[in-house]
Design an enzyme around this catalytic site. Structure first.
Site: not given
Length: 173
Positions: A92, A101, A104, A106
């Site tokens: 990344r 990306r 990712d 989160d």
């Protein structure tokens, strides 16, 4: 009952996304790396979904998205730092806000914790606005309440206005 010196395990939900390279391999890598992280136990995975990018620069490829449910004895900030390290190992590069990306990760929810710091905001600040996050979360815990809004994840998903399709690809990824 927890014994003295035994770590306290909490529930956490991590959103995984990729729209560069071999998206399936990259979300699988993210899940495997999380499962191999000390202080983390992988408990469940949502189905895998495909969605058009929301926000960000035009011309991006569609995202593969999923959510994993973890038990962890890591603090929210330490879990976030481990996620960032996994993203970096997956190649990344943070060149453009909401840009494409490889991977990712989160941190969406950490039990019923509400935190707002320069490094971390829990629950994720846009969780309740994003079908590509709520749909896979509802695969796992539709009755889970959003700690800041008090509504279930299923209620939040049902209340979203029509938007880009969140297409279920497979449950066995």
């Amino acid at each position: 009952m927890k014994r003295a010196g035994e770590p306290l395990w909490q529930q956490a939900w991590i959103g995984l996304g990729s729209n560069q390279g071999d998206r399936l391999a990259l979300v699988r890598l993210g899940r495997a790396e999380l499962a191999a992280t000390e202080g983390v136990r992988l408990e469940a995975s949502s189905a895998l979904y495909c969605t058009a990018p929301v926000g960000g620069p035009a011309g991006q490829a569609d995202f593969y998205n999923a959510v994993v449910q973890l038990a962890t004895c890591l603090s929210p900030l330490e879990l976030l730092r481990r996620c960032l390290a996994i993203e970096q190992r997956a190649g990344r590069k943070r060149l453009q806000h909401w840009g494409p990306r490889t991977l990712d990760l989160d941190l969406l929810l950490y039990d019923a914790t509400c935190i707002t710091t320069a490094e971390l905001c829990l629950p994720h600040p846009r969780l309740h606005q994003r079908a590509f996050v709520l749909r896979p979360l509802c695969d796992l815990v539709p009755r889970q309440r959003h700690p800041g809004l008090g509504r279930s994840l299923a209620e939040l998903l049902a209340a979203l206005p029509a938007g880009p399709a969140v297409v279920r690809l497979r449950s066995d990824w």
